[in-house]
Scaffold this active site. Structure first.
Site, PDB file in Angstrom:
ATOM      1  CE  LYS A  95      -2.911  -3.485  20.122  1.00 22.34           C
ATOM      2  NZ  LYS A  95      -2.465  -2.110  19.882  1.00 22.34           N
ATOM      3  NE  ARG A  97      -7.490  -1.702  16.293  1.00 18.00           N
ATOM      4  CZ  ARG A  97      -6.307  -2.275  16.105  1.00 18.00           C
ATOM      5  NH1 ARG A  97      -6.180  -3.577  16.124  1.00 18.00           N
ATOM      6  NH2 ARG A  97      -5.245  -1.532  15.892  1.00 18.00           N
ATOM      7  NE  ARG A 148       5.120  -0.804  13.891  1.00 17.93           N
ATOM      8  CZ  ARG A 148       3.906  -1.049  14.429  1.00 17.93           C
ATOM      9  NH1 ARG A 148       3.796  -1.877  15.439  1.00 17.93           N
ATOM     10  NH2 ARG A 148       2.850  -0.437  13.968  1.00 17.93           N
ATOM     11  NE  ARG A 183       1.932  -1.779  10.577  1.00 15.57           N
ATOM     12  CZ  ARG A 183       1.219  -2.102  11.648  1.00 15.57           C
ATOM     13  NH1 ARG A 183       1.664  -3.031  12.489  1.00 15.57           N
ATOM     14  NH2 ARG A 183       0.077  -1.505  11.916  1.00 15.57           N
ATOM     15  NE  ARG A 217      -2.093   2.480  13.053  1.00 16.36           N
ATOM     16  CZ  ARG A 217      -0.829   2.070  13.203  1.00 16.36           C
ATOM     17  NH1 ARG A 217       0.174   2.744  12.662  1.00 16.36           N
ATOM     18  NH2 ARG A 217      -0.559   0.995  13.890  1.00 16.36           N
TER      19      ARG A 217
HETATM   20  P1  AMP Z   1      -2.586  -3.302  14.165  1.00 13.80           P
HETATM   21  O1  AMP Z   1      -1.501  -4.092  13.526  1.00 13.80           O
HETATM   22  O2  AMP Z   1      -3.305  -4.022  15.264  1.00 13.80           O
HETATM   23  O3  AMP Z   1      -2.162  -1.910  14.560  1.00 13.80           O
HETATM   24  O4  AMP Z   1      -3.714  -3.096  13.023  1.00 13.80           O
HETATM   25  C1  AMP Z   1      -3.422  -2.435  11.811  1.00 13.80           C
HETATM   26  C2  AMP Z   1      -4.714  -2.023  11.133  1.00 13.80           C
HETATM   27  O5  AMP Z   1      -5.515  -3.187  10.844  1.00 13.80           O
HETATM   28  C3  AMP Z   1      -5.635  -1.130  11.952  1.00 13.80           C
HETATM   29  O6  AMP Z   1      -5.280   0.238  11.860  1.00 13.80           O
HETATM   30  C4  AMP Z   1      -6.993  -1.422  11.319  1.00 13.80           C
HETATM   31  O7  AMP Z   1      -7.115  -0.781  10.056  1.00 13.80           O
HETATM   32  C5  AMP Z   1      -6.897  -2.914  11.039  1.00 13.80           C
HETATM   33  N1  AMP Z   1      -7.380  -3.720  12.191  1.00 13.80           N
HETATM   34  C6  AMP Z   1      -6.635  -4.583  12.954  1.00 13.80           C
HETATM   35  N2  AMP Z   1      -7.405  -5.163  13.892  1.00 13.80           N
HETATM   36  C7  AMP Z   1      -8.652  -4.659  13.727  1.00 13.80           C
HETATM   37  C8  AMP Z   1      -9.897  -4.841  14.408  1.00 13.80           C
HETATM   38  N3  AMP Z   1     -10.007  -5.663  15.456  1.00 13.80           N
HETATM   39  N4  AMP Z   1     -10.980  -4.148  13.945  1.00 13.80           N
HETATM   40  C9  AMP Z   1     -10.888  -3.341  12.891  1.00 13.80           C
HETATM   41  N5  AMP Z   1      -9.757  -3.102  12.218  1.00 13.80           N
HETATM   42  C10 AMP Z   1      -8.642  -3.749  12.624  1.00 13.80           C
END
Ligand code: AMP
Length: 230
Positions: free
Chosen positions: A14, A89, A128, A161, A172
């Site tokens: 993404k 999400r 990553r 990360r 996740r």
């Molecule tokens: P990402 O970078 O999109 O993988 O997001 C990293 C982390 O941020 C996720 O594992 C969640 O803890 C939090 N997060 C990001 N976007 C959302 C969302 N739309 N709703 C809830 N938690 C989020």
């Protein structure tokens, strides 16, 4: 106001594809993950609250997410075209997005579901590395930096990360299955979902997606074969 949603499990591409579409096709890229990480880095009240969830690979509560998304939409964007990456999400977030779009006279144009097998997701996430300074992503095998541990763009230090450890990735992926996967069916029913095999070269795939978007979601062949979905 037109909205594109990038939907997919962690590691499905993404972020990478979102950045390319933003650069080439001019959508305002809104990544809730990036916004949360910026808040964690700046130690804001939101960041402090979100951090504990993120470390465990859990979702941050819906109300916090909706607040930052609304604030971002209030700021406006180029030509009113937005691309959400990692949002919505949950069903609650999707409901709130629908309401917010109705109030703003906006609509969801396309939901691009990026689909990859679990072993590919795992390999991408564990390898990553991200630049501490500018946020550029690399991969130790797929997109290695010219110099080990150093960003090609700004010479910043690369780090892993904290939520890219194997145990947290497992959580996740589980969270995606339990809380996000149902959105695929929802958007399929409303006729905006396009399934894309994201286990292919990101640059080439982005070109195909941009071509698809430029043609208003119309292509000369079935979307499934265009995007190589078996
Ligand atoms: P990402 O970078 O999109 O993988 O997001 C990293 C982390 O941020 C996720 O594992 C969640 O803890 C939090 N997060 C990001 N976007 C959302 C969302 N739309 N709703 C809830 N938690 C989020």
């Amino acid at each position: 106001m037109n909205v594109i949603i990038l939907l997919g499990a962690p590691g499905s591409g993404k972020g990478t594809i979102g950045e390319k579409i933003r650069d080439i096709a001019g959508y305002t890229h809104i990544s809730t993950g990036d916004m949360l990480r910026e808040n964690v880095k700046a130690q804001t009240a939101l960041g402090l609250e979100a951090e504990s969830y993120m470390k465990k690979g859990e979702l941050v509560p819906d109300q916090l997410i909706i607040k930052i998304v609304e604030a971002r939409l209030d700021k406006g964007g180029k030509d009113g075209s937005y691309m959400f990456d990692g949002f919505p999400r949950t069903v609650e977030q999707a409901d709130l997005l629908d309401k917010s779009l109705t109030n703003r006279g906006g609509r969801i144009q396309h939901v691009l579901f990026l689909d990859s097998p679990r072993d590919v997701l795992m390999q991408r996430l564990t390898g990553r590395r991200v630049c501490k300074k500018c946020g550029q992503s690399f991969h130790i095998v797929n997109i290695p930096p010219k110099k080990d541990g150093v960003c090609d763009l700004c010479s910043g230090e690369l780090y892993q990360r904290p939520d890219d450890s194997e145990a947290t990735i497992n959580n996740r992926l589980e969270v995606f299955k339990k809380q996000t996967q149902s959105l695929i069916e929802r958007y399929k029913k409303s006729g905006v979902l396009v399934t894309i095999d994201s286990n292919q070269n990101a640059a080439k795939l982005s070109e195909k997606i941009i071509d698809y978007l430029k043609k208003g979601g119309k292509i000369g062949t079935a979307a499934e074969s265009f995007f190589c979905v078996k």
